[in-house]
Design an enzyme around this catalytic site. Sequence first.
Site, PDB file in Angstrom:
ATOM      1  N   TYR A  37       8.586  49.965  53.403  1.00 47.79           N
ATOM      2  CA  TYR A  37       9.591  49.871  54.467  1.00 47.79           C
ATOM      3  C   TYR A  37       9.067  48.911  55.535  1.00 47.79           C
ATOM      4  CZ  TYR A  37      13.518  51.422  57.326  1.00 47.79           C
ATOM      5  OH  TYR A  37      14.665  51.457  58.070  1.00 47.79           O
ATOM      6  N   LYS A  92      27.454  61.857  33.261  1.00 51.04           N
ATOM      7  CA  LYS A  92      27.475  60.498  32.716  1.00 51.04           C
ATOM      8  C   LYS A  92      26.178  59.777  33.067  1.00 51.04           C
ATOM      9  CE  LYS A  92      30.230  57.309  30.773  1.00 51.04           C
ATOM     10  NZ  LYS A  92      31.265  57.453  29.765  1.00 51.04           N
TER      11      LYS A  92
END
Length: 751
Positions: A37, A92
């Site tokens: 970060y 899915k």
Amino acid sequence: MSLEEDARTYHRDAPPGKIEISTTKSTSTQRDLSLAYSPGVAAPCLDIADDAERAYEYTAKGNLVGVVSNGSAVLGLGDIGGQASKPVMEGKGVLFKRFADIDVFDIELDVDDPEEFVRTVSAMGPTFGGINLEDISAPECFEIENRLREEMSIPVFHDDQHGTAIISGAALLNALDIVDKDLESVRVAFAGAGAAATATARFYRSLGVRPENIVMCDIDGILTTERESKGELDEHHHEFVRDVPEGGLADAIAGADVLVGLSAGGIVSQEMVRSMADNPIIFAMANPDPEIGYEEAKAARDDTVIMATGRSDYPNQVNNVLGFPFIFRGALDVRATEINEEMKVAAAEALGELAREDVPDAVVKAYGDQSLQFGPEYLIPKPLDTRVLFEVSSAVAKAAMESGVAREAVELDSYREYLEGRVGKSLEMMRVVLNKAQNEPKRVVLAEGDDEKTIRAAVRMESEGIAKPLLVGDRERIESVVIERGLDYEPRIVDPSADVLEAYADRLYRRRRRKGITRREAAALVRTDPNYLASVMVDAGDADAMLTGLTHDYGSALRPPLQVIGTDDDADYVAGVYLLAFPDRVVFCADVTVNQDPNADVLAEIALHTADLARRFNVEPRVAFLSYSNFGSVDNDGTRKPRAAARTLRDEHAVDFPVDGEMQADTAVVEDILDGTYGFSELDEPANVLIFPNLEAGNIGYKLLQRLGGAEAIGPMLVGMDKPVHVLQRGDEVKDIVNLAGVAVVDAQEQ
């Protein structure tokens, strides 16, 4: 407990749902966090700002698919809305990850207006490498997919339309071959005119079915010009309108070669089936109840009825999971701008071809040992067949490159190896050895040559150019297995009951006459014990390597080659080695099958041979001799043995690889312990060759690593023999036999 309650518990158990996000880089230090970060992350951000394509280099975009739905047409549930569809969309994502190692964010939209849907999804383009549209009602789904394909430069694929089309298309190609009919002449009737039916009909035209030979029915009957003129049909039906008299489903089916059902359960009768052409093909894919039941359709006629459904409890399940993970894998890996018709056709053809090949034992076991052999009841592969990834993704990537929609090119041979690495480290490691074997295949004699697994393994060795197998066994049985399995193979057979073996008997007699064997006994052994015959063949130079052990216990399988072939000139002992493959590393474990209580010299010799084996896998060895002591923390006969073995390798053999010991197992494999506590160790990285102090520890250790550590195992591989011999484990599968044959060939090449 009912299935419904089991499912509720399954989804509710902590943590709720089926997916999570995990990090792929180290975050254990302050510097790691500064790289992940602020402030370090600014550097790749600026690079992407200069060149958007670098997002594929610096982020997970290239392996990230958005599964997007508004829940307006959830299979079997209807319009339940986006929120209620979330368990399906998470599921899915599970399938994408499980079958093709593709990451997914599921996106559920509270949006009904197609314009707003398109605008919302299009704005997400920077996030994803591809978009999988799911469970969106017709006719809006057509507009949404077409618009998104136009507006986005990444693959957009509505699986409800194209998945069924591609999988059933593969089944159609093989079914027509079985009944000896061709695409251009068959008549196809469709029961259903929704999204899946229209997409399937379009795809069948791409495969070669003539448009005028397709008749489509909706709930009100055949799509005719008369009905279109009355305004009963929408624009998406126009291409399937026929200038024929109006009629119902029975009229459409009469005389048809193929019936494709994508509508509702129970609407097709046996009488309708009897009205079809000879040897009809019926794909009744309504779920959960097909248009006509499997047994009902089969019983309707006396000729061949080829049947497929959407159900897993009958043969030929048309399951979309055979398509979308692998199609997206190939499309993502070449950074395709779309999934075009050429890529879909390539996927169907690859699935069809794969169904014609011998099915791996692991797949057969996963489906309850049912017979899986190309024919009317096995038209398409099973989803758990890992080869689908290699074949379909490679075919899709190739089609994308050839059709001009790929932004990156891949070299197809190396791409297959890359895919194998995604499935598991063991496949990646074996590819190194199998590639070497293919450079110069050698003759490998298979002592249990009339076993069905051995014969199937021999076919693979021959077809893939890994080895030249020689089968020891009954000629009539071997040839009958080849015929029964439909194998395209002409085996090289040595039949002990029929062939002239006097020279082999003489050679065995000369080898063992001072060990108590008479000439008559030698002749009997080469006739009755295939392990002796195979051993003498290798010893005589009529074969380069030998495999056995599939139907024998380890000791009885190993004894004949030890007596006839013996150990290498620089070896006094043989040892058994397993390669254990973890997601991030491999380790070689020795000795785990042969020597019960080796002394320090034997341990040193085992380490030398295991290090040589590691190099055949292109692994530079780092050897650790294991104990319950670290570098003298305990001093007794047991801890002195591995300590002395390490010293022997360093001082007497002056090996060119790092070696140390004695050490505990965690010291050997954990970098922080090596660096932090034992910085003086000769190992500057964790060990990858682990030498156990005795057979008991070795056998226990490798099995715990395999079972509890989730390692994939290759072996056991014998080291120290004068010529390549490997002893299989009882119950090994065809792939295990092929893998050890590859190792044996590489052994023979080096000798």
